[in-house]
Design a protein around this motif. Structure first.
Motif, mmCIF file in Angstrom:
data_model
loop_
_atom_site.group_PDB
_atom_site.id
_atom_site.type_symbol
_atom_site.label_atom_id
_atom_site.label_comp_id
_atom_site.label_asym_id
_atom_site.label_seq_id
_atom_site.Cartn_x
_atom_site.Cartn_y
_atom_site.Cartn_z
ATOM 1 N N HIS A 36 -18.185 15.853 -21.832
ATOM 2 C CA HIS A 36 -18.624 17.139 -22.384
ATOM 3 C C HIS A 36 -18.661 18.164 -21.259
ATOM 4 O O HIS A 36 -18.598 17.819 -20.067
ATOM 5 N N ASP A 37 -18.774 19.431 -21.640
ATOM 6 C CA ASP A 37 -18.786 20.498 -20.635
ATOM 7 C C ASP A 37 -20.014 20.409 -19.737
ATOM 8 O O ASP A 37 -21.117 20.099 -20.187
ATOM 9 N N ILE A 38 -19.795 20.686 -18.481
ATOM 10 C CA ILE A 38 -20.882 20.811 -17.513
ATOM 11 C C ILE A 38 -20.873 22.262 -17.030
ATOM 12 O O ILE A 38 -19.929 22.689 -16.355
ATOM 13 N N ALA A 39 -21.906 23.002 -17.397
ATOM 14 C CA ALA A 39 -21.944 24.425 -17.063
ATOM 15 C C ALA A 39 -22.376 24.639 -15.621
ATOM 16 O O ALA A 39 -23.157 23.858 -15.057
ATOM 17 N N MET A 40 -21.851 25.710 -14.992
ATOM 18 C CA MET A 40 -22.336 26.159 -13.680
ATOM 19 C C MET A 40 -23.242 27.351 -13.935
ATOM 20 O O MET A 40 -22.816 28.385 -14.462
ATOM 21 N N LEU A 41 -24.543 27.197 -13.566
ATOM 22 C CA LEU A 41 -25.550 28.205 -13.896
ATOM 23 C C LEU A 41 -26.230 28.711 -12.636
ATOM 24 O O LEU A 41 -26.665 27.922 -11.786
ATOM 25 N N ALA A 42 -26.308 30.040 -12.508
ATOM 26 C CA ALA A 42 -27.016 30.631 -11.377
ATOM 27 C C ALA A 42 -28.518 30.560 -11.653
ATOM 28 O O ALA A 42 -28.973 30.901 -12.744
ATOM 29 N N GLY A 43 -29.266 30.096 -10.640
ATOM 30 C CA GLY A 43 -30.714 29.962 -10.836
ATOM 31 C C GLY A 43 -31.501 30.320 -9.593
ATOM 32 O O GLY A 43 -31.111 29.965 -8.472
ATOM 33 N N ASP A 44 -32.631 31.003 -9.800
ATOM 34 C CA ASP A 44 -33.476 31.407 -8.667
ATOM 35 C C ASP A 44 -34.182 30.215 -8.020
ATOM 36 O O ASP A 44 -34.709 30.334 -6.903
ATOM 37 N N ILE A 53 -12.540 23.888 5.056
ATOM 38 C CA ILE A 53 -11.199 24.425 4.810
ATOM 39 C C ILE A 53 -11.218 25.731 4.021
ATOM 40 O O ILE A 53 -10.199 26.429 3.972
ATOM 41 N N ALA A 54 -12.374 26.054 3.394
ATOM 42 C CA ALA A 54 -12.378 27.292 2.597
ATOM 43 C C ALA A 54 -13.804 27.655 2.200
ATOM 44 O O ALA A 54 -14.710 26.807 2.203
ATOM 45 N N ASP A 55 -13.976 28.946 1.863
ATOM 46 C CA ASP A 55 -15.213 29.361 1.212
ATOM 47 C C ASP A 55 -15.172 28.870 -0.232
ATOM 48 O O ASP A 55 -14.095 28.593 -0.778
ATOM 49 N N ALA A 56 -16.320 28.766 -0.844
ATOM 50 C CA ALA A 56 -16.371 28.321 -2.238
ATOM 51 C C ALA A 56 -17.237 29.268 -3.050
ATOM 52 O O ALA A 56 -18.322 29.666 -2.604
ATOM 53 N N ASP A 57 -16.792 29.632 -4.212
ATOM 54 C CA ASP A 57 -17.548 30.441 -5.164
ATOM 55 C C ASP A 57 -17.847 29.558 -6.373
ATOM 56 O O ASP A 57 -16.960 29.264 -7.169
ATOM 57 N N PRO A 58 -19.108 29.113 -6.536
ATOM 58 C CA PRO A 58 -19.416 28.189 -7.635
ATOM 59 C C PRO A 58 -19.204 28.792 -9.021
ATOM 60 O O PRO A 58 -18.962 28.053 -9.985
ATOM 61 N N GLN A 59 -19.351 30.109 -9.124
ATOM 62 C CA GLN A 59 -19.252 30.727 -10.443
ATOM 63 C C GLN A 59 -17.893 30.442 -11.077
ATOM 64 O O GLN A 59 -16.843 30.658 -10.478
#
Length: 974
Positions: free
Chosen positions: A331-339, A308-314
């Motif tokens: 608690h917070d769950i961070a979204m982290l960019a990783g190689d 239904i849509a594109d998603a941007d995890p950031q």
């Protein structure tokens, strides 16, 4: 030569023959004889004599990688030690001072386990035993096995400084190891970190890469939904094979190069169709990598969905999947960019628990968070800590005791049950992964963040320890060369060196950490006091001495933590170069050679490399040689449960150590080796043939005197040809020994004895040896060459078969009862023995001879003749040059026939009018232009040499040569 019957005259000519005589037995009796040699060598002080003899020679140092002092030797130990002994003996005989100092690795968990077991049998737990008493028990246990293994190694014929070996548990050794570690502190390479390390819940200690092995095991695989805040029924989906790490989750990693989409579930497969109700629900929305969406749909049993849509995890705000069950997970769950995130498998998102994965840790810390932010909720036993809510509190990840040790514990199924209860379990299944197991307990290990001490490797190109080690690898020679790439790849990719262990039996990590900064104290005076205390009282000095005694007046004990961990045992063995090579006057550093199994690229070779590069800026070795593992005859790994284990002690008891050493020398040790009854049987056959050659030569040169010596230029062509072969072989064997190519040494020795000697030279010259007059120049030349052959052969054989070579030497030189073949050097063949033109000629002659002897062998097999002396074959040689070469020698003598006729023509189209035995001329497919008609010899049979010659008649029972030899014999006999 003469048969059992008397000659027509009634005389028995046997006493006129010069038959070989020797007390060297045909049957070796090695199991009984070898211990006698060992006793004699010890009584004569062979090791000490070797050192005196070689004192002024250039040094060659092979540094012994220490075996572990625990249990009887296995076949891998035998392979390793025999290879080392062949290296050392061959270098010694090549003109070096090749001292060998054996050693033992004494610290570590296996011994600690055995001692714990002994105390348990007495009804005592380890915690109830004073630490100093426990360590002494470990020391005593190791000492017992050192004595046992020492005797077992010596039985294999290993020569070395057994009176003064090195051990890592000597106080001086422990002090040296501590000193090496303190150098790393002084160089600023030691730090404490909370990185996730491989942790053994069974052994309750951290493990290094060298302490694990990888095995396949079945594990659960789950797809988990992490709800997105402010987006009803929308979740980011992760995939993991470690459900027990979900409670420790603190982030989700994604990739900026992956395309993601939102997929709405329209329909799922029915429970009737599946036999169970799928976890996926119609209407929920799942965020996934587009490339992996179909695989997730199949796993979740979703029959229809819509992107239904594109998603941007950031920037997505997500919550923990267990947040609804207890505030502990709110608690917070961070979204982290990783190689490290890919779309090869899974969902395109990586569940991130920085306490339990290296990539997880790296991406978490790189985001600006500190190690103090990492949730550490798994204890040293691999169980959830008390801060974790019920029902997870205290559950184990793997079983750590009992019959089910190493099997899955209760954590995984309970986490999956809670995920299902929370509504955030999307799918589950089973898969097989290749995962790390402790090589000691064989149980799986986990990744667990806990404060540990590390040695910093440094990033590539930073000029740190990693770069120094890589440069040292480039400067080191490897046997085989493939070893270079193997260790280089490991060093390039290895993490920082984890050196701390949470055990009792080992060298302590002798440092004080500042309570304020966590940094290790680096003070020369403190370090010197530590070194002196360890040298005087061993490892106990660290644990039993108050901190203030070490700190002196400059520092206060309350400001520092006195570390109670011990060093990784690989640091112990990696430091041996410091107190063995550099600590003894009879060795040199760096070593000329390190020699171990191929697994030591990640073990001793690497730990020694890193230790030396970190303290000296270079490798501790100039060359590294590796051998493979020993498998059974079918190529299977040996296992007691399979019943396919070969015990080296059983081989030496049944066949002798020299047979085991032949197996080692004859195999390609650079690959995995096989052993079993059939393979050992081949070694026995090879040995028997070689022994027969030695025995024949000993008999042939009995009572040989220097007055018989003939100079090469005065010898017949055959003797000069054999000397040429010996010169060529000398070069080949010297080069092979120098390149540690023992398979070539053994093959060339065996081939020379069987092909060039037994089947050619000795076969031809036995007639001259037995029947010619003692003063006949040809016979004297034969004895001269045979004496030379024996001297060369027993020296070449000595590194491989030290017992048999010694037996041969004492049989040849009984007057040298106080000496040994091992005190001699290899001989160097004079260059004037080399004669390529003669060799080329005899190469042709041997081809002609091979056709002739092949023809005679057929006649014997068909029982048309008895011995070859009954034949006088006709030989057709088409090539004129070949014919001339054959004419220039006595082909009848070379082929052991009573006569021979050579014709320079092709095989005639019609039968020649000859008395022939067989119907057709004999030819060999690979030797065209040569054919043999095996005609019978004519004349009478000499009663002494059995040749059939025209000169022998009813009234003249001896040939002319034998008549002359008998007359000479009778004259001497009076």
């Amino acid at each position: 030569m003469a048969d059992d019957k008397k000659a027509p005259s009634g005389r028995d000519y046997r006493d006129t023959l010069f038959l070989p005589t020797t007390e060297f037995p045909m049957r070796a009796g090695l199991p009984k004889a070898e211990p006698e040699h060992l006793k004699r060598w010890e009584e004569m002080g062979l090791y000490e004599k070797l050192r005196v003899e070689a004192a002024d020679r250039p040094a060659f140092t092979l540094h012994d990688g220490p075996p572990y002092a625990n249990g009887h030797l296995h076949i891998g130990h035998a392979l390793n030690k025999v290879l080392k002994d062949i290296v050392v003996r061959s270098r010694q005989m090549a003109g070096f001072n090749a001292n060998y100092v054996p050693g033992w690795d004494c610290h570590g968990l296996p011994i600690e386990w055995q001692v714990e077991k002994q105390y348990k049998e007495k009804g005592k737990a380890k915690a109830d035993v004073p630490p100093s008493e426990f360590r002494q028990a470990c020391r005593d246990y190791a000492a017992k096995w050192i004595d046992i293994q020492k005797a077992e190694f010596r039985r294999l014929g290993i020569e070395g400084d057994w009176a003064d070996p090195y051990t890592t548990m000597k106080f001086a050794s422990e002090a040296a190891i501590v000193g090496e570690f303190l150098k790393f502190i002084e160089n600023g390479l030691v730090y404490r970190g909370a990185k996730p390390v491989m942790w053994s819940p069974v052994e309750q200690t951290a493990l290094a890469e060298a302490e694990v092995e990888y095995h396949d095991r079945k594990v659960p695989v789950i797809w988990v939904k992490f709800p997105v805040a402010n987006a009803d029924d929308t979740s980011v989906v992760i995939w993991t094979t470690t459900p027990w790490t979900i409670p420790s989750n603190q982030a989700i990693s994604y990739s900026t190069s992956i395309s993601y989409g939102v997929y709405e579930v329209n329909a799922v497969m029915s429970a009737e169709e599946l036999g169970f109700a799928p976890y996926a629900k119609v209407g929920e929305k799942l965020v996934l990598a587009d490339a992996l969406a179909d695989s997730v749909r199949d796993a979740a049993k979703i029959s229809e969905w819509t992107r239904i849509a594109d998603a941007d995890p950031q920037g997505l705000q997500i919550s923990h999947p267990l947040a609804g069950l207890d505030p502990f997970w709110q608690h917070d769950i961070a979204m982290l960019a990783g190689d490290h995130v890919t779309d090869d498998a899974g969902t395109g998102f990586v569940h991130t628990a920085p306490a339990h994965g290296e990539d997880d840790y790296n991406v978490f810390v790189a985001s600006g968070r500190s190690t103090g932010d990492i949730r550490q909720i798994v204890d040293e036993s691999g169980c959830y800590t008390d801060e974790v809510p019920e029902p997870l509190r205290g559950l184990d990840i793997i079983r750590t005791s009992g019959k089910k040790l190493g099997e899955p514990g209760k954590a995984n199924p309970e986490v999956m049950r809670l995920l299902a209860e929370s509504g955030n379990l999307l799918a589950r299944g089973l898969t097989t992964i290749r995962d790390a197991h402790s090589w000691r307990s064989k149980a799986p290990v986990i990744r667990r963040a806990t404060p540990q001490w590390f040695i910093r490797m440094g990033a590539a190109g930073s000029g740190g320890l990693r770069d120094t080690a890589l440069q040292a690898i480039a400067e080191t020679k490897f046997y085989p060369e493939s070893g270079r790439n193997r260790i280089r790849t490991m060093v390039e990719g290895r993490p920082d060196w984890l050196v701390s262990r949470q055990r009792a039996w080992g060298v302590p990590i002798t440092l004080f950490a500042s309570k304020k900064t966590g940094e290790p104290l680096n003070d020369e005076d403190v370090n010197n006091r530590i070194r002196m205390a360890i040298a005087e009282r061993g490892a106990d000095a660290w644990f039993d001495t108050p901190a203030q005694d070490f700190l002196g007046e400059k520092y206060k004990a309350e400001d520092y933590d006195k570390v109670e961990d011990i060093l990784d045992v690989w640091f112990d063995s990696g430091s041996t170069h410091a107190f063995v090579l550099e600590g003894r006057n009879d060795l040199t550093s760096p070593a000329d050679l390190y020699l171990e199994g191929s697994d030591q690229h990640r073990g001793w070779f690497q730990s020694s490399l890193l230790e030396s590069c970190g303290t000296r800026g270079r490798a501790p070795y100039k060359a590294v040689l590796t051998h493979g593992f020993v498998l059974d005859e079918q190529g299977r790994k040996m296992s007691k449960t399979e019943g396919n284990v070969t015990d080296p002690a059983e081989i030496t008891q049944k066949y002798g150590a020299d047979i085991l050493r032949i197996w080692v020398a004859s195999a390609d040790y650079s690959e995995d080796l096989r052993i079993g009854e059939e393979i050992i049987g081949s070694a026995v056959d090879s040995y028997r043939k070689l022994r027969n050659t030695l025995r024949y030569l000993l008999g042939a040169v009995a009572n040989y005197a220097p007055t018989e010596e003939i100079e090469p230029e005065d010898m017949p062509e055959l003797e000069r040809y054999v000397l040429h072969l010996l010169h060529r072989l000398d070069g080949e064997i010297s080069a092979a020994y120098g390149a540690y190519d023992f398979k070539t040494v053994w093959r060339r020795l065996s081939d020379f004895c069987s092909i060039d000697l037994s089947s050619l030279y000795l076969d031809i010259r036995k007639d001259s040896l037995y029947c010619d007059r003692p003063d006949d120049p040809d016979r004297m030349a034969t004895r001269t060459v045979m004496n030379i052959l024996l001297d060369y052969l027993m020296r070449w054989l000595a590194p491989i078969c030290p017992f048999t070579a010694e037996e041969t030497y004492l049989s040849r030189y009984p007057e040298q009862s106080g000496s040994s073949i091992h005190l001699h050097l290899f001989l160097q063949a004079p260059d004037d023995w080399k004669n390529e033109s003669l060799a080329e000629k005899w190469g042709v002659i041997r081809k002609v001879r091979r056709v002739i002897t092949g023809a005679l062998e057929v006649e014997r097999r068909e029982k048309r003749i008895g011995a070859s002396l009954e034949a006088a074959p006709v030989v057709h040689i088409e090539d004129t040059e070949t014919f001339k070469l054959a004419q220039s020698v006595d082909m009848a003598e070379l082929c052991i026939t009573s006569g021979i006729q050579l014709l320079n023509d092709p095989v005639p189209p019609e039968r020649a009018r000859l008395v022939v035995i067989s119907e057709n001329p004999f030819q060999l497919p690979d030797t065209p232009g040569i054919a043999v008609e095996p005609a019978e010899a004519t004349g009478g049979k000499c009663a002494r040499c059995w040749r059939i010659l025209p000169e022998v008649t009813e009234t003249h029972e001896l040939c002319n040569r034998c008549e002359d030899a008998v007359a000479a014999h009778d004259k001497v006999a009076g």
